[in-house]
Design a protein around this motif. Structure first.
Motif, PDB file in Angstrom:
ATOM      1  N   PHE A 160       0.835  -1.330   0.014  1.00 43.19           N
ATOM      2  CA  PHE A 160      -0.049   0.088   0.171  1.00 43.19           C
ATOM      3  C   PHE A 160       0.833   1.087   0.006  1.00 43.19           C
ATOM      4  O   PHE A 160       0.727   2.019  -0.722  1.00 43.19           O
ATOM      5  N   PRO A 208      -4.317   0.154   5.984  1.00 38.83           N
ATOM      6  CA  PRO A 208      -4.052  -1.001   5.140  1.00 38.83           C
ATOM      7  C   PRO A 208      -4.860  -2.220   5.869  1.00 38.83           C
ATOM      8  O   PRO A 208      -5.200  -3.132   5.361  1.00 38.83           O
ATOM      9  N   LEU A 307      -5.045  -2.154  -5.631  1.00 40.47           N
ATOM     10  CA  LEU A 307      -3.741  -1.038  -5.781  1.00 40.47           C
ATOM     11  C   LEU A 307      -3.943  -0.472  -7.069  1.00 40.47           C
ATOM     12  O   LEU A 307      -3.904   0.621  -7.334  1.00 40.47           O
TER      13      LEU A 307
END
Length: 327
Positions: A160, A208, A307
């Protein structure tokens, strides 16, 4: 740059899948650990220990982030592909999917052979609790909790931050996590000195850990309950964990498998009674270790897709903003 970061972190993930963490290779985390140890020995004494611990954390982050930034900048100036490859190799050192899988399997394999003593020994390498008297469900619970918690700490969280800021932020995250694991303990020695490390680690993992729990819940259908009940278990139990972040992975895995995690542990003979995660629908057994590894693998893949989706959106948004500014 976000697009470059996405290519680099994907390359890092593939590298980890292929070679993991060879034990004799140089590793930034070992260097960070050595630096943290020296600074802790020099500073963790006398008065104003919170300030000293904060300075220790800042020093480690500046060293780790600064060196990483210099290396990546150097290679990007040579060529973008060289920069992506260098950045990918650095991010690779910050993730540990293959190592986590192998550590869990090293507990599972002796259990499958009925060798409880060997399983306890292997488990002691990856958990802080006392393992010498654990029965099979206790061993399995510890292994599943480790996989569930470290799916975020060891894999998705550094990925992340790599998407946000490339290798420098991924390595800074790993430095924060290493500081917390070494000095962020609630005991007399580290209560003040490790305060900053523990707080910054909580902040770095807040987003996250929650994104990871959502990905966990989307990997498969709950085995023993309807989806609505499983989601309810996640949001009911995750906040019960003493850590503001660790409970999200554990509660999600418990909800999917229909097991109960948490409860009583012993640390150097001292009892610790943690809140339970999940609803006890089936008893823990060794195959749940394999299932937790499967959930981890699918979660990381789904997280990568998330992502890429978010990164492409941000890259497009920044491009349009830049175009608007310079028109």
């Amino acid at each position: 740059m976000i697009l470059y970061h996405l290519f680099a972190l994907t390359f890092a993930w593939l590298l980890d899948k292929l070679i993991g963490d060879p034990p004799n290779w140089p590793h930034p985390v070992r260097w960070m650990g050595a630096l943290i140890h020296k600074l802790e020995q020099a500073l963790n004494k006398g008065r104003i220990r919170k300030l000293k611990g904060s300075l220790m954390l800042l020093s480690v982050l500046l060293a780790a982030g600064g060196i990483t930034f210099f290396i990546t900048r150097l290679f990007y100036e040579i060529h973008p592909i060289a920069g992506i490859l260098a950045e990918g190799i650095l991010i690779f050192t910050a993730i540990a999917q293959k190592s986590l899988k192998e550590a869990a399997l090293e507990v599972y394999e002796p259990l499958a052979k009925g060798d409880m003593e060997a399983a306890r020994v292997k488990l002691s390498y990856i958990v802080g609790r006392d393992t010498d008297r654990l029965d099979e469900p206790g061993i399995v619970r510890a292994a599943v909790e480790t996989v569930a918690e470290n799916t975020s700490d060891g894999i998705t969280a550094p990925l992340f931050w790599a998407m946000i800021g490339g290798a420098p932020l991924a390595i800074i995250y790993r430095a924060i996590n290493t500081c917390d694991s070494m000095v962020g303990h609630m005991n007399e020695r580290y209560m003040d000195f490790g305060w900053a490390s523990a707080k910054v680690d909580d902040i770095a993992n807040w987003i996250p850990s929650r994104l990871t729990s959502l990905c966990i819940m989307l990997t498969q259908k709950p085995e023993h309950s309807p989806y609505e009940e499983a989601w309810g278990i996640l949001f009911r139990d995750a906040p019960k964990h003493p850590s503001p972040n660790s409970g999200w992975g554990e509660a999600a895995v418990a909800a999917l498998l229909g097991v109960q995690l948490g409860g009583i542990n012993f640390y150097k003979g001292v009892i610790s009674n943690r809140a339970t995660m999940g609803k006890l629908l089936v008893q823990l057994e060794k195959e749940h270790i394999i299932k937790s590894i499967s959930i981890m693998n699918k979660t990381v893949f789904l997280f990568l897709l998330l992502l890429w989706t978010g990164g492409m959106f941000l890259d497009l948004a920044f491009t349009r903003i830049e175009s608007a500014i310079f028109i």
